[in-house]
Design a protein around this motif. Structure first.
Motif, PDB file in Angstrom:
ATOM      1  N   ARG A  91      -6.746 -43.529  16.269  1.00 55.59           N
ATOM      2  CA  ARG A  91      -7.771 -42.545  16.827  1.00 55.59           C
ATOM      3  C   ARG A  91      -9.078 -43.031  16.687  1.00 55.59           C
ATOM      4  N   ALA A 102       1.297 -35.437  12.947  1.00 55.14           N
ATOM      5  CA  ALA A 102       0.861 -36.998  12.822  1.00 55.14           C
ATOM      6  C   ALA A 102       0.261 -37.136  11.609  1.00 55.14           C
ATOM      7  N   TYR A 118       2.475 -31.034  13.464  1.00 54.30           N
ATOM      8  CA  TYR A 118       2.656 -30.207  14.578  1.00 54.30           C
ATOM      9  C   TYR A 118       3.911 -30.586  15.384  1.00 54.30           C
ATOM     10  N   GLU A 140      -7.570 -26.258  15.787  1.00 51.00           N
ATOM     11  CA  GLU A 140      -8.007 -27.674  15.030  1.00 51.00           C
ATOM     12  C   GLU A 140      -9.712 -27.490  14.855  1.00 51.00           C
ATOM     13  N   MET A 160      -1.935 -32.196  22.460  1.00 50.53           N
ATOM     14  CA  MET A 160      -2.576 -30.508  22.268  1.00 50.53           C
ATOM     15  C   MET A 160      -3.896 -30.235  22.738  1.00 50.53           C
ATOM     16  N   ARG A 165     -10.039 -37.086  17.089  1.00 48.08           N
ATOM     17  CA  ARG A 165      -8.587 -36.161  17.519  1.00 48.08           C
ATOM     18  C   ARG A 165      -8.651 -35.708  18.522  1.00 48.08           C
TER      19      ARG A 165
HETATM   20  N1  GLY Z   1      -5.314 -33.789  17.471  1.00 49.47           N
HETATM   21  C1  GLY Z   1      -4.290 -34.331  17.163  1.00 49.47           C
HETATM   22  C2  GLY Z   1      -4.168 -35.390  16.146  1.00 49.47           C
HETATM   23  O1  GLY Z   1      -5.229 -36.227  16.035  1.00 49.47           O
HETATM   24  O2  GLY Z   1      -3.359 -35.846  15.224  1.00 49.47           O
END
Ligand code: GLY
Length: 390
Positions: free
Chosen positions: A317, A274, A261, A55, A49, A343
């Motif tokens: 992440r 997620a 999402y 976000e 995304m 993210r």
């Molecule tokens: N930007 C989406 C996530 O980190 O899950």
């Protein structure tokens, strides 16, 4: 032990390392990437995304500026990469709809809408009926939503493959192994020693190893990035042709405090994400994670239970203390960082490549990157990392 040298050695061949290497090589720097599997990493899990607006979070206005700048660069970036490599990146400008399922969600979305408007961002409040008119598969109970046509998507796996191809075309050398230790000579980063004992020399070393960036042995503590792994579990489903179009844009919501999402691709893939878990280096896909994602996605779009579940994965992440990336020179001359994208790694890929190429060729960070200097963190400490290799 042999020794090979380059102008720039990028440690980490995920999308951030690759874009850095590609842009550096385009500017005439002799560039090498060190990674056992270039084009892998968190991009293989990410949904892709490009969600600068949906976000947005309180306290992240500075990051918003960088996110918007990267979103602005995306069309030209994607076109250049596709023209150069022939790869379709799955770049879709189909927009995003953030919806509310109950009164609490609605209050949360109203607050997000206010923040977006105060930040000068384009988003439109829709009633539940208007949301369902746009996306008929949404649950009848949807109470309202925000339509954000400017939040797009790309397929991160295709992006990674294209970046490897672009690097190859630009003459980047790939060392398909791990970095064991940074070499520091006369108080300057001078290269790395790999797992198999090979010494690779470089005028400048870029640490772009995602959540592993804080673990490379030999990095002085004052230059070590404060990144940590934040686990995300993600599902992939397939929309059979008889159900298409299942969704026409990304649909997202906060359900019981958790983000969920659904990102529909043109090829029929539907990505559901997620989880966000602070569990160190664990990348186990758990029954609980899959259950929660499917439960929340089912509340949004009940028809999802009809679809084949084709893949489950977890990735890490690279979180930073302020959720923003670390871009540019460290306190150790010759060592630069491109990490901590948390993210927003996929979204921030274009601007990261441009920023890093600028720093590598001029020694100076461009204005857009000044707030993201790695030197904003930490006291000046002595000593070196004794952790495991990246
Ligand atoms: N930007 C989406 C996530 O980190 O899950």
């Amino acid at each position: 032990m042999s020794s090979r040298t380059s102008d720039v050695l990028v440690v980490g061949g995920g999308i951030i390392g690759l874009v850095t290497a590609w842009r550096a090589a385009q500017r005439g720097l002799g560039t090498a990437v060190l990674d056992p599997e270039p084009g892998g990493g968190a991009a293989w899990v990410a949904a892709g995304m490009l969600a600068a607006v949906t976000e947005l979070h309180h306290g992240e206005q500075t990051l918003l500026g960088l996110n918007l700048e990267s979103a602005r660069r995306y069309p030209a970036f994607a076109a250049e990469l596709t023209d150069l490599t022939g790869h379709d990146l799955g770049y879709r400008r189909s927009g995003t709809l953030a919806v509310a399922l109950d009164a609490d969600d609605r209050a949360h979305l109203r607050e997000l809408h206010d923040l977006q408007r105060r930040s000068g961002l384009a988003s439109e409040w829709l009633s539940g009926r208007e949301c369902r008119r746009l996306e008929p598969m949404l649950a009848p109970g949807v109470r309202g939503g925000l339509r954000v046509d400017g939040d797009h998507q790309i397929d991160p796996r295709r992006l990674a493959v294209a970046l490897v191809a672009a690097c190859e075309r630009a003459g980047v050398t790939f060392h398909r192994t791990r970095a064991a230790r940074l070499t520091v000579t006369a108080d300057r980063a001078a290269g790395v020693v790999t797992d198999d004992g090979t010494a690779l020399g470089a005028d400048q070393v870029v640490l772009a190893a995602g959540s592993l960036s804080g673990r490379l042995a030999g990095v002085p503590a004052a230059a070590l990035p404060p990144v940590r792994p934040v686990k995300g579990q993600v599902l992939r489903l397939t929309v059979p042709p008889r159900y298409a179009p299942f969704l026409t844009r990304t649909v997202r919501a906060v359900v019981r405090g958790s983000q969920v999402y659904l990102v529909p691709r043109a090829n029929g893939e539907l990505v559901v994400g997620a989880t966000s878990e602070e569990l160190g280096w664990d990348t186990t896909v758990t029954a609980g994670g899959v259950y929660e994602l499917l439960r929340d996605a089912h509340e949004l779009v009940p028809g999802i239970t009809e679809l084949p579940l084709t893949e489950t994965r977890a990735g890490l992440r690279p979180g930073s203390p302020d959720n923003a990336p670390l871009l540019g020179p460290t306190r150790l001359p010759g060592l630069l960082l491109a990490t901590g994208h948390y993210r927003n790694g996929v979204l921030l890929t274009p601007v990261t490549g441009d920023v890093m190429a600028h720093v590598l060729t001029t020694g100076e960070a461009p204005e857009v990157a000044l707030p993201f200097t790695p030197q904003r963190f930490g006291a000046i400490l002595s000593g070196t990392s004794s952790e495991q290799p990246a």
